[in-house]
Scaffold this motif. Structure first.
Motif, PDB file in Angstrom:
ATOM      1  N   GLU A  24       0.834  -1.205   0.000  1.00 16.20           N
ATOM      2  CA  GLU A  24       0.000   0.000   0.000  1.00 16.20           C
ATOM      3  C   GLU A  24       0.867   1.252   0.000  1.00 16.20           C
ATOM      4  N   GLN A  25       1.942   1.219   0.779  1.00 16.79           N
ATOM      5  CA  GLN A  25       2.857   2.352   0.842  1.00 16.79           C
ATOM      6  C   GLN A  25       3.540   2.561  -0.506  1.00 16.79           C
ATOM      7  N   LEU A  29       3.966   5.921  -3.381  1.00 20.51           N
ATOM      8  CA  LEU A  29       5.271   6.579  -3.536  1.00 20.51           C
ATOM      9  C   LEU A  29       5.582   6.872  -4.998  1.00 20.51           C
ATOM     10  N   PRO A  30       6.228   7.996  -5.253  1.00 21.29           N
ATOM     11  CA  PRO A  30       6.682   8.275  -6.614  1.00 21.29           C
ATOM     12  C   PRO A  30       7.925   7.425  -6.911  1.00 21.29           C
ATOM     13  N   LYS A  35      11.077   4.316  -3.004  1.00 20.69           N
ATOM     14  CA  LYS A  35      10.188   3.270  -3.519  1.00 20.69           C
ATOM     15  C   LYS A  35      10.969   1.994  -3.812  1.00 20.69           C
ATOM     16  N   ASP A  36      12.183   2.146  -4.337  1.00 17.88           N
ATOM     17  CA  ASP A  36      13.021   0.982  -4.613  1.00 17.88           C
ATOM     18  C   ASP A  36      13.322   0.190  -3.343  1.00 17.88           C
ATOM     19  N   VAL A  37      13.584   0.888  -2.252  1.00 18.69           N
ATOM     20  CA  VAL A  37      13.854   0.231  -0.975  1.00 18.69           C
ATOM     21  C   VAL A  37      12.615  -0.530  -0.496  1.00 18.69           C
ATOM     22  N   VAL A  38      11.452   0.084  -0.625  1.00 20.10           N
ATOM     23  CA  VAL A  38      10.205  -0.560  -0.195  1.00 20.10           C
ATOM     24  C   VAL A  38       9.932  -1.787  -1.066  1.00 20.10           C
ATOM     25  N   LEU A  39      10.136  -1.686  -2.360  1.00 19.66           N
ATOM     26  CA  LEU A  39       9.920  -2.822  -3.258  1.00 19.66           C
ATOM     27  C   LEU A  39      10.905  -3.956  -2.963  1.00 19.66           C
ATOM     28  N   ARG A  40      12.132  -3.612  -2.618  1.00 21.94           N
ATOM     29  CA  ARG A  40      13.122  -4.625  -2.251  1.00 21.94           C
ATOM     30  C   ARG A  40      12.691  -5.363  -0.985  1.00 21.94           C
TER      31      ARG A  40
END
Length: 64
Positions: A24-25, A29-30, A35-40
């Motif tokens: 959800e976060q 995020l743009p 965002k890359d850190v969250v996706l990782r």
């Protein structure tokens, strides 16, 4: 007055809840490094979920 304890959640439930919250976060995020850190982290949680399921289902047998 004692504080009422919540029902303890299983490891699977905690992993799934954290993954959902991060998805959800990430949706909000743009594109960028945050965002890359969250996706990782989501990818790491997917791996943890799969490993945990494998260990539960196989009875900890070694691969053949």
């Amino acid at each position: 007055m004692q504080r009422k304890r919540s029902i303890p959640h299983s490891f699977d439930e905690r992993l799934a809840a954290e993954k959902k919250q991060l998805e959800e976060q990430a949706a909000l995020l743009p594109p960028g490094s945050v965002k890359d850190v969250v996706l990782r982290k989501i990818g790491q949680l997917n791996t943890a979920i799969q490993v945990n399921a494998l260990l539960k289902s196989s009875g900890s047998r070694s691969p053949e």
